[in-house]
Design a protein around this motif. Structure first.
Motif, mmCIF file in Angstrom:
data_model
loop_
_atom_site.group_PDB
_atom_site.id
_atom_site.type_symbol
_atom_site.label_atom_id
_atom_site.label_comp_id
_atom_site.label_asym_id
_atom_site.label_seq_id
_atom_site.Cartn_x
_atom_site.Cartn_y
_atom_site.Cartn_z
ATOM 1 N N ASN A 386 41.055 38.474 32.166
ATOM 2 C CA ASN A 386 41.730 37.195 32.399
ATOM 3 C C ASN A 386 43.117 37.115 31.774
ATOM 4 O O ASN A 386 43.783 36.081 31.874
ATOM 5 C CB ASN A 386 40.865 36.047 31.864
ATOM 6 N N SER A 389 48.444 36.178 34.675
ATOM 7 C CA SER A 389 48.653 34.894 35.343
ATOM 8 C C SER A 389 48.060 34.877 36.745
ATOM 9 O O SER A 389 47.986 33.828 37.385
ATOM 10 C CB SER A 389 50.152 34.576 35.419
ATOM 11 N N GLY A 391 44.992 35.586 39.701
ATOM 12 C CA GLY A 391 43.559 35.352 39.810
ATOM 13 C C GLY A 391 43.112 35.451 41.253
ATOM 14 O O GLY A 391 42.664 34.472 41.833
ATOM 15 N N ASP A 412 38.173 34.651 36.031
ATOM 16 C CA ASP A 412 39.022 33.599 36.594
ATOM 17 C C ASP A 412 39.733 34.137 37.826
ATOM 18 O O ASP A 412 40.851 34.652 37.758
ATOM 19 C CB ASP A 412 40.029 33.141 35.531
ATOM 20 N N ARG A 434 45.328 30.158 40.051
ATOM 21 C CA ARG A 434 46.508 30.362 39.198
ATOM 22 C C ARG A 434 47.677 30.850 40.067
ATOM 23 O O ARG A 434 47.904 30.316 41.155
ATOM 24 C CB ARG A 434 46.178 31.304 38.036
ATOM 25 N N ARG A 435 48.415 31.853 39.634
ATOM 26 C CA ARG A 435 49.601 32.260 40.381
ATOM 27 C C ARG A 435 49.303 33.203 41.538
ATOM 28 O O ARG A 435 50.223 33.740 42.154
ATOM 29 C CB ARG A 435 50.625 32.872 39.418
#
Length: 459
Positions: A386, A389, A391, A412, A434-435
């Protein structure tokens, strides 16, 4: 000055064919045609759309060998993987042809609870959708948008990567030959600089993008300013965790495929191999041996495992990340140096002892480079996994039920694959957190992304 749009053979660096970028007038005509078509196309039946889609799938399947050669020429993937991609696209077309009507059926609520005689949700198309697609899977990336969008009653405008123009034009052509109305799916040969004006056009209802994080940010900012829906898939740095109970031989074999698929240029390729200390040495030895044995060369040769990277800049980016890792204390266990000669080749590479100071620790390496990490226990394995950045996907190898539950709960990512490698299937939702992006492609979730979920209440 209009941008250069060209097929450049990455195996030789030779420019094979150039294409003229669309002018402002041509772009306007395409948008107008799409908007006009959308008004009538949305009224076609699921049965009619499905019939056209089945013809399109049949054409693509019949032309798979030629289509594969075209993709190999444009971006360097091996012929075997290119043909597999073409056939997967045919499967994707058929999946949505056969399932879209059920996926978009009215969803009835308890009418009595809302004081109605009838109450339900109805899925209706948004209209014109702009698709901004990358080069690494020239057909599949676009088909996984086109198939559900068309079956939902939307029309599409495709802005493809500038180095795969023949793939872009072929997709629009095969959809047209499948019987879809003129204007239902069009390719725009434009550079990135022309995207904003298209996206801001009031006749364009929404957009989807698969590509880099900076590109996603730019499109999301424009769409947000215009209050338009987007689906974004922005890459990943997927973990591949190996625990002591794993079938080590199967894990090693799959790890190699997971890292070098598509010459290592896949968003869902495993990139960070996190191995429990009890099996780290054995895994590392076998993994490095297997990676070292791979053949790098002509992508049209059946004996080739890894073809060239798609662009010269792409290879330079890979070299830069490997050099940075070494400068920050990492060790190259195999590969790590470009071969002599023409073409944008790079060997299968394994890098170990990567420190948090290295860019590779958190950034995506878009090439056949594997990062190898040692984990003392499952807690450290999850922490390393994790520590990025991104996921998008994730992989874990274990036969321990408690460990499986832990990975499913705590990794994640948009997907978790246990004892296998991340693969996109039409039947399963695809996307990240996320990103790595927002929204989902594929499955029923993907077809509903570009629908107005209309609430209907009848007293």
């Amino acid at each position: 000055m209009l941008p250069v749009i060209a097929t450049i053979n990455p195996a030789t660096g030779e420019t094979v064919k150039t294409f003229q970028s669309a002018t402002a007038d041509e772009i306007e005509r395409a948008i107008a045609r799409a908007a006009d078509t959308a008004r009538t196309y949305r009224t076609t039946t699921f049965a009619q759309r499905a019939a056209w889609m089945h013809v399109t799938a049949d054409l693509l399947e019949a032309e798979a060998d030629d289509v594969a050669a075209m993709m190999t020429l444009e971006m360097g993937k091996t012929l075997a993987s290119a043909k597999a991609e073409a056939l997967k696209c045919a499967t994707g077309f058929r999946f949505y042809a056969d399932n879209a009507e059920e996926m978009l059926a009215d969803e009835h609520a308890d009418a009595g609870a809302v004081n109605a005689s009838q109450a339900f949700a109805r899925y209706q198309p948004l209209g014109v959708v702009l698709a901004i697609m990358p080069w690494n899977f020239p057909l599949w990336q676009a088909v996984r948008f086109a198939a559900p969008a068309l079956m939902a009653g939307n029309v599409g405008l495709l802005k493809h990567a500038s180095n795969v123009p023949q793939s872009a034009l072929y997709l629009a052509d095969v959809i047209s030959r499948g019987g879809f109305p003129d204007g239902a799916f069009q390719t725009l040969l434009i550079g990135s600089g022309a995207v904003e004006s298209v996206l801001r056009d009031p006749r364009v209802a929404a957009a989807t993008l698969t590509g880099s994080e900076p590109a996603g940010r730019a499109v999301a900012a424009i769409a947000g300013d215009e209050v338009k829906h987007t689906v974004l898939e922005l890459g990943g740095s997927d973990p591949f965790i190996v625990m002591p109970s794993a079938d080590l031989d199967a894990a090693v074999k799959t790890a190699v495929t997971a890292r070098v698929q598509n010459n290592g240029q896949s968003c869902i390729a495993a990139k960070r191999f996190i191995v429990h200390t009890d099996v780290y040495d054995e895994f590392a030895t076998e993994f490095v041996e297997a990676m070292s044995a791979l053949t790098v060369g002509d992508p049209t040769d059946p004996a080739t495992d890894i073809g060239p990277l798609a662009t010269e800049q792409g290879r330079a980016d890979v070299e830069e990340l490997v050099a940075d890792a070494v400068a920050n204390g990492a060790e190259i266990l195999c590969g790590g140096a470009r071969p002599d000669g023409a073409g944008w080749y790079y060997p299968a590479t394994v890098v170990s002892a990567i420190t948090p100071a290295a860019r590779m620790y958190t950034e995506e390496v878009f090439g056949p480079v594997a990062g190898l990490y040692r984990a003392a226990d499952i807690d450290e394995a999850v922490t390393i996994a994790n520590a990025t950045s991104f996921g998008l996907g994730s992989n874990a190898w274990t036969t321990d039920a408690a460990e499986i539950d832990r990975f499913v709960a705590d990794l994640d990512a948009g997907g978790v694959f246990i004892n296998g490698m991340t693969v996109s299937y039409p039947e399963l939702p695809f996307g990240g957190v996320r990103r790595s992006g927002t929204g989902r492609e594929l499955s029923a979730h993907g077809i509903r992304e570009f629908c107005n979920i209309k609430t209907v209440w009848i007293g």
